[in-house]
Design a protein around this motif. Sequence first.
Motif, short mmCIF file in Angstrom:
data_model
loop_
_atom_site.label_atom_id
_atom_site.label_comp_id
_atom_site.label_asym_id
_atom_site.label_seq_id
_atom_site.Cartn_x
_atom_site.Cartn_y
_atom_site.Cartn_z
N MET A 184 1.08 6.67 4.46
CA MET A 184 -0.38 6.62 4.63
C MET A 184 -1.06 7.77 3.87
O MET A 184 -2.11 7.58 3.25
CB MET A 184 -0.73 6.69 6.11
N ALA A 185 -0.46 8.96 3.93
CA ALA A 185 -1.04 10.10 3.22
C ALA A 185 -1.03 9.86 1.71
O ALA A 185 -1.99 10.17 1.01
CB ALA A 185 -0.27 11.38 3.57
N ARG A 186 0.07 9.29 1.22
CA ARG A 186 0.15 8.99 -0.21
C ARG A 186 -0.91 7.97 -0.61
O ARG A 186 -1.55 8.10 -1.66
CB ARG A 186 1.55 8.47 -0.55
N ASP A 187 -1.13 6.96 0.25
CA ASP A 187 -2.11 5.93 -0.08
C ASP A 187 -3.53 6.48 -0.03
O ASP A 187 -4.38 6.10 -0.85
CB ASP A 187 -1.97 4.75 0.88
N ASP A 188 -3.81 7.38 0.91
CA ASP A 188 -5.12 8.04 0.95
C ASP A 188 -5.40 8.73 -0.39
O ASP A 188 -6.49 8.58 -0.98
CB ASP A 188 -5.16 9.08 2.07
N LEU A 189 -4.43 9.49 -0.86
CA LEU A 189 -4.62 10.23 -2.11
C LEU A 189 -4.71 9.28 -3.30
O LEU A 189 -5.50 9.50 -4.23
CB LEU A 189 -3.49 11.25 -2.29
N ARG A 190 -3.94 8.21 -3.27
CA ARG A 190 -4.00 7.21 -4.34
C ARG A 190 -5.42 6.64 -4.45
O ARG A 190 -5.98 6.52 -5.56
CB ARG A 190 -3.00 6.09 -4.08
N GLN A 191 -6.02 6.31 -3.29
CA GLN A 191 -7.36 5.73 -3.31
C GLN A 191 -8.41 6.76 -3.75
O GLN A 191 -9.38 6.42 -4.44
CB GLN A 191 -7.71 5.16 -1.94
N ALA A 192 -8.21 8.01 -3.37
CA ALA A 192 -9.13 9.05 -3.82
C ALA A 192 -9.07 9.21 -5.33
O ALA A 192 -10.10 9.29 -6.01
CB ALA A 192 -8.81 10.38 -3.12
N LEU A 193 -7.87 9.25 -5.88
CA LEU A 193 -7.71 9.42 -7.33
C LEU A 193 -8.25 8.21 -8.10
O LEU A 193 -8.75 8.36 -9.23
CB LEU A 193 -6.24 9.65 -7.66
N ALA A 194 -8.18 7.04 -7.50
CA ALA A 194 -8.68 5.84 -8.16
C ALA A 194 -10.19 5.91 -8.40
O ALA A 194 -10.72 5.23 -9.28
CB ALA A 194 -8.33 4.60 -7.34
N LEU A 195 -10.88 6.75 -7.63
CA LEU A 195 -12.33 6.92 -7.79
C LEU A 195 -12.67 7.92 -8.89
O LEU A 195 -13.85 8.16 -9.16
CB LEU A 195 -12.96 7.34 -6.47
N ALA A 196 -11.65 8.52 -9.50
CA ALA A 196 -11.81 9.39 -10.66
C ALA A 196 -12.75 10.57 -10.43
O ALA A 196 -13.65 10.82 -11.25
CB ALA A 196 -12.25 8.59 -11.88
#
Length: 389
Positions: free
Chosen positions: A175-187
């Motif tokens: 879940m923590a990895r996915d949170d960060l993945r979604q944050a990074l996707a927003l550039a």
Amino acid sequence: MTPPLSLYLHLPWCVRKCPYCDFNSHTAGSAPPRARYVEAVCRDLEAEAAEASGRPLASVFLGGGTPSLFSGAEIATLLDAVRASFTLAEGPDTEITMEANPGTVERHALPGYRRAGVNRLSIGAQSFDAGSLKRLGRIHGPGEIADAVRDARAAGFTNLNLDLMFALPGQSAVMARDDLRQALALAPEHLSLYQLTLEPNTVFHSRPPAGLPDDELAADMGEQALEQLAAAGFGRYEVSAFARPGRECRHNLNYWRFGDYLAAGAGAHGKLTSADGVVRRYRKPAHPVAYMERVERTAAVREDCREISGDELVFEFMLNALRLVGGFTEADFERRTGFPAAGVRPRLAELAARGLLRESDCRWRPTRLGLRFLNDLQAHFLPASAAAA
């Protein structure tokens, strides 16, 4: 030579107090006295400018609370007062940051903030998981984060920070990895990543939530985040701060480099170095009503003004400088504290021998281990009286 000078403005209201938050913030209710508060802060700024003796501002930061509860026109009034009382060191390019929460950012308000002069927006995402947001007491949902970023870009913001937390109740490493993945996707240009801690005087401290990750799992989450961020091109320049090249937060860097900062607004704290090298700290009345009443009576409302000297000054320097991945030079230490570096060199060498610091060319940097155990590293510089207590 006095250090660079920044300005912090505190806007203390929130829609709801989050259970993990220990900042000076107050529930807004249906009608916080915004107009009265803005007028009080403008008067406070005039008094602060008189104390600054013409020194220019390197940066401005509007924090809270939730500054995005205020309208674009109200933020413009505050920043017009800043410009009327101070010189901005880099003119229109001076970094002016405002915090915003996705649940309080409305599309029509963002262009107003940008026109007012805000050129850096810090959005409190915290998590992209609906359950985590609910447990954290946040008033927004995952979709509102992306909406806020999209609308900020449309309003002309080219410098965005996202705040994100990990080691949340019920959170797994996936879940923590996915949170960060979604944050990074927003550039975003900058990302602040904090481990949830149970601070005194918070609801979570008195009633810890169920399902908190243990220390080992929290450490694993932190390590995997470092790998994700590095792979995405983000450099770690402070224990919890990551940026694309050239996008480091100048305001916070001034704190960590032990620069000076003025304070305006309820509960705001300031630090000033005089021409003869004396460092003093002060704060403003914490409750917004008490603050407004004091400003309306006297304009000058500094409280607890006191000199920071001796071991306490050394500790405060280390408390900030050791947060930086780049650390500090011995010349930095001497310039900011007035003490010879020889006095702390034995302790620094001891910490280097333990693997918490490394030294090259008279620059001391925390190691990755030192950053992981930063509190322990900083505690080695506590004044004897504080350590004994």
